[in-house]
Design an enzyme around this catalytic site. Structure first.
Site, PDB file in Angstrom:
ATOM      1  N   ASN A  44       0.829  -1.215   0.000  1.00 14.95           N
ATOM      2  CA  ASN A  44       0.000   0.000   0.000  1.00 14.95           C
ATOM      3  C   ASN A  44       0.864   1.266   0.000  1.00 14.95           C
ATOM      4  O   ASN A  44       0.354   2.359   0.237  1.00 14.95           O
ATOM      5  CB  ASN A  44      -0.899   0.022   1.243  1.00 14.95           C
ATOM      6  CG  ASN A  44      -1.833  -1.166   1.281  1.00 14.95           C
ATOM      7  OD1 ASN A  44      -2.382  -1.560   0.256  1.00 14.95           O
ATOM      8  ND2 ASN A  44      -1.997  -1.765   2.451  1.00 14.95           N
ATOM      9  N   HIS A 130     -13.817  -2.606   5.965  1.00  9.18           N
ATOM     10  CA  HIS A 130     -12.593  -3.240   6.460  1.00  9.18           C
ATOM     11  C   HIS A 130     -12.798  -3.923   7.813  1.00  9.18           C
ATOM     12  O   HIS A 130     -13.626  -3.507   8.621  1.00  9.18           O
ATOM     13  CB  HIS A 130     -11.505  -2.165   6.599  1.00  9.18           C
ATOM     14  CG  HIS A 130     -10.160  -2.716   6.917  1.00  9.18           C
ATOM     15  ND1 HIS A 130      -9.602  -2.666   8.171  1.00  9.18           N
ATOM     16  CD2 HIS A 130      -9.260  -3.355   6.131  1.00  9.18           C
ATOM     17  CE1 HIS A 130      -8.409  -3.237   8.142  1.00  9.18           C
ATOM     18  NE2 HIS A 130      -8.180  -3.651   6.916  1.00  9.18           N
ATOM     19  N   GLU A 174     -15.988   2.859   3.533  1.00  5.17           N
ATOM     20  CA  GLU A 174     -14.657   3.308   3.110  1.00  5.17           C
ATOM     21  C   GLU A 174     -14.889   4.237   1.928  1.00  5.17           C
ATOM     22  O   GLU A 174     -15.920   4.110   1.252  1.00  5.17           O
ATOM     23  CB  GLU A 174     -13.800   2.116   2.654  1.00  5.17           C
ATOM     24  CG  GLU A 174     -13.497   1.135   3.755  1.00  5.17           C
ATOM     25  CD  GLU A 174     -12.652  -0.055   3.275  1.00  5.17           C
ATOM     26  OE1 GLU A 174     -11.729   0.138   2.469  1.00  5.17           O
ATOM     27  OE2 GLU A 174     -12.928  -1.172   3.717  1.00  5.17           O
ATOM     28  N   SER A 178     -10.731  -1.193   0.060  1.00  4.64           N
ATOM     29  CA  SER A 178      -9.375  -1.733   0.066  1.00  4.64           C
ATOM     30  C   SER A 178      -9.204  -2.960  -0.823  1.00  4.64           C
ATOM     31  O   SER A 178      -8.149  -3.147  -1.416  1.00  4.64           O
ATOM     32  CB  SER A 178      -8.949  -2.071   1.488  1.00  4.64           C
ATOM     33  OG  SER A 178      -9.823  -3.021   2.057  1.00  4.64           O
ATOM     34  N   ASP A 203     -13.830   5.957   6.076  1.00  8.61           N
ATOM     35  CA  ASP A 203     -12.439   5.522   6.208  1.00  8.61           C
ATOM     36  C   ASP A 203     -11.737   5.813   4.879  1.00  8.61           C
ATOM     37  O   ASP A 203     -12.044   5.200   3.853  1.00  8.61           O
ATOM     38  CB  ASP A 203     -12.441   4.012   6.535  1.00  8.61           C
ATOM     39  CG  ASP A 203     -11.038   3.449   6.754  1.00  8.61           C
ATOM     40  OD1 ASP A 203     -10.086   3.992   6.169  1.00  8.61           O
ATOM     41  OD2 ASP A 203     -10.920   2.450   7.480  1.00  8.61           O
ATOM     42  N   HIS A 206      -7.391   4.314   1.859  1.00  8.52           N
ATOM     43  CA  HIS A 206      -6.829   4.076   0.520  1.00  8.52           C
ATOM     44  C   HIS A 206      -7.039   5.252  -0.440  1.00  8.52           C
ATOM     45  O   HIS A 206      -6.696   5.156  -1.609  1.00  8.52           O
ATOM     46  CB  HIS A 206      -7.413   2.785  -0.067  1.00  8.52           C
ATOM     47  CG  HIS A 206      -7.028   1.603   0.764  1.00  8.52           C
ATOM     48  ND1 HIS A 206      -5.837   0.932   0.602  1.00  8.52           N
ATOM     49  CD2 HIS A 206      -7.650   1.022   1.823  1.00  8.52           C
ATOM     50  CE1 HIS A 206      -5.734  -0.027   1.510  1.00  8.52           C
ATOM     51  NE2 HIS A 206      -6.836   0.000   2.260  1.00  8.52           N
ATOM     52  N   LYS A 237      -0.243   4.140   4.520  1.00  9.14           N
ATOM     53  CA  LYS A 237      -0.358   3.635   3.144  1.00  9.14           C
ATOM     54  C   LYS A 237       0.297   4.632   2.183  1.00  9.14           C
ATOM     55  O   LYS A 237       1.511   4.706   2.163  1.00  9.14           O
ATOM     56  CB  LYS A 237      -1.820   3.335   2.863  1.00  9.14           C
ATOM     57  CG  LYS A 237      -2.290   2.228   3.834  1.00  9.14           C
ATOM     58  CD  LYS A 237      -3.682   1.780   3.647  1.00  9.14           C
ATOM     59  CE  LYS A 237      -3.966   0.517   4.447  1.00  9.14           C
ATOM     60  NZ  LYS A 237      -3.841   0.632   5.906  1.00  9.14           N
TER      61      LYS A 237
END
Ligand code: PMP
Length: 398
Positions: A44, A130, A174, A178, A203, A206, A237
């Site tokens: 990541n 996640h 998210e 992910s 979240d 990413h 990440k």
């Protein structure tokens, strides 16, 4: 201890047993394992910042000035000005009033979610959220409802039938998923959270560093910084460092300092890490071309694999290639490894049964030659895959 042996044997039989890689070293887009160098498509470290000289220099200076550990939690004597500086910079980066620094993304979700929901409350979460969000929700003891991935009609049905049976309500998603690399419909989520009086937590693990102006994330790029109540993300990440943040109102961060157990009861992260994270935010502002260049490369990569006949999804630097069963995914990963490419197969229980996949994550530091070479390897693998499928089909007809 028989149960452990049974558990591990079952995982081995299902080709879902996990083991550690024990690398000699790693860097952006590459690993060295047992003396051999591989191009790495599994990390990541999307922007390659883990080896950026500015981050290393900042960490080294802080290490010399402050030493290795912080000696205590933030609420005791582990709270340094540098932590506050990072929080101020993060809040401004995310266009929020305040921010709080957590020891990891996992810690953040485990601390924030139970602080917002308890026994009489309800959590609605995307079915692909996640593990750390799921664990935070379980820990909260709130009632939990999963909505089908990115399905706003399903979420609204659940909100209609369940929301008002409970006191407080939290929606979890998210912004860039992910394992699937696709984006959440953030605007619709904001509309629903307003209509049904919920708190929305996004979240951005990413998305931070990649999307938005200077890498401020998907929430920012959609102009929703004010509307999303809780913007969480990680430094581990694309930002190349370690730890995580929550960007929110001052009221919220004051509350979490008093209520998020993972914040309260864990030693503060070292200043070397804090300084590297601060440097990463600077790099995002000063070198804003990294995220867009990576997304361009990802788009070309996705098109090439799609043209080769693979089933591709996602809309980001994460490119899932659907393989199917875990045995095939494992075998194909071995074939790629022999050609010099590290592409880890993602298998159950991380993803649902029958959806084992390669999760290609591209790195800004991958060269064009490396990306073209893995595309060629995937084309060859596709021809092999089809040949194997034909053989299986004929076997079944016999
Ligand atoms: N949230 C998401 C969406 C993640 O993908 C991850 C890590 N894979 C985390 C949280 C946890 O972050 P960390 O690695 O900093 O604990």
């Amino acid at each position: 201890m028989e149960f452990i042996k049974d558990y591990l044997a079952k995982r081995k039989n299902e080709d879902t047993l996990r083991s550690l890689l024990n690398l000699d070293t790693r860097g952006p887009g590459m690993i060295v394992r047992q003396g051999l160098k591989y191009v790495d498509f599994s990390s990541n470290d999307y922007l390659g910042l883990s080896r950026h000289p500015q981050l290393i220099d900042a960490a080294r200076q802080a290490l010399e000035k402050y030493g290795v550990g912080t000696g205590a939690s933030r609420l005791l004597s582990g709270d340094l000005k540098l932590h506050h500086l990072l929080e101020e910079e993060t809040a401004s980066f995310k266009h929020k009033e305040s921010a709080l620094f957590f020891n990891s993304g996992y810690h953040a979700n485990l601390g924030i979610i139970p602080a917002f929901s308890g026994k009489n409350d309800v959590i609605f979460s995307d079915s692909l959220c996640h593990a750390s969000q799921i664990d935070g929700a379980i820990l909260s003891r709130a009632a939990r409802f999963l909505f089908r991935h990115n399905d706003m009609e399903h979420l609204e049905d659940l909100l209609k039938s369940e929301r008002f049976k409970f006191d407080k309500a939290l929606i979890l998603t998210e912004s860039v998923f992910s394992m699937d690399g696709d984006k959440a419909p953030l605007r619709s989520l904001v509309e629903l959270k307003q209509r049904y009086h919920c708190v929305l937590m996004v979240d951005e693990a990413h998305a931070t560093g990649i999307f938005g102006n200077q890498g401020r994330g998907l929430v920012e790029s959609e102009g929703l910084s004010e509307d999303v109540d809780l913007i969480m993300g990680t430094f581990s990440k694309a930002l190349g460092g370690f730890g995580a943040y929550l960007a929110a109102s001052r009221l919220v961060t004051d509350y979490l300092i008093n209520s998020a157990r993972s914040f309260i009861y864990s030693t503060a992260l070292p200043c070397s890490i804090v300084a590297a994270n601060l440097a990463a935010l600077e790099v995002c502002k000063n070198e804003p071309w990294r995220g867009p260049a990576l997304l361009d490369c990802a788009q070309r990569f996705r098109t090439a694999l799609g043209d080769a006949g693979w089933s591709i999804s996602g809309d980001s630097q994460i490119i899932p290639v659907m393989i199917g069963d875990s045995t095939t995914a494992l075998n194909y990963a071995k074939i790629l490894l022999e050609k010099g490419f590290q592409v880890l197969p993602i298998r159950p229980p991380t993803v649902p049964d029958g959806t084992s996949r390669f999760r290609f994550s591209l790195c800004y530091e991958h060269t064009e030659e490396e990306v073209s070479a893995v595309v060629e390897a995937m084309k060859e693998l596709k021809r092999y895959h089809e040949k194997c499928s034909d053989v299986k089909l004929q076997d079944r007809k016999r």
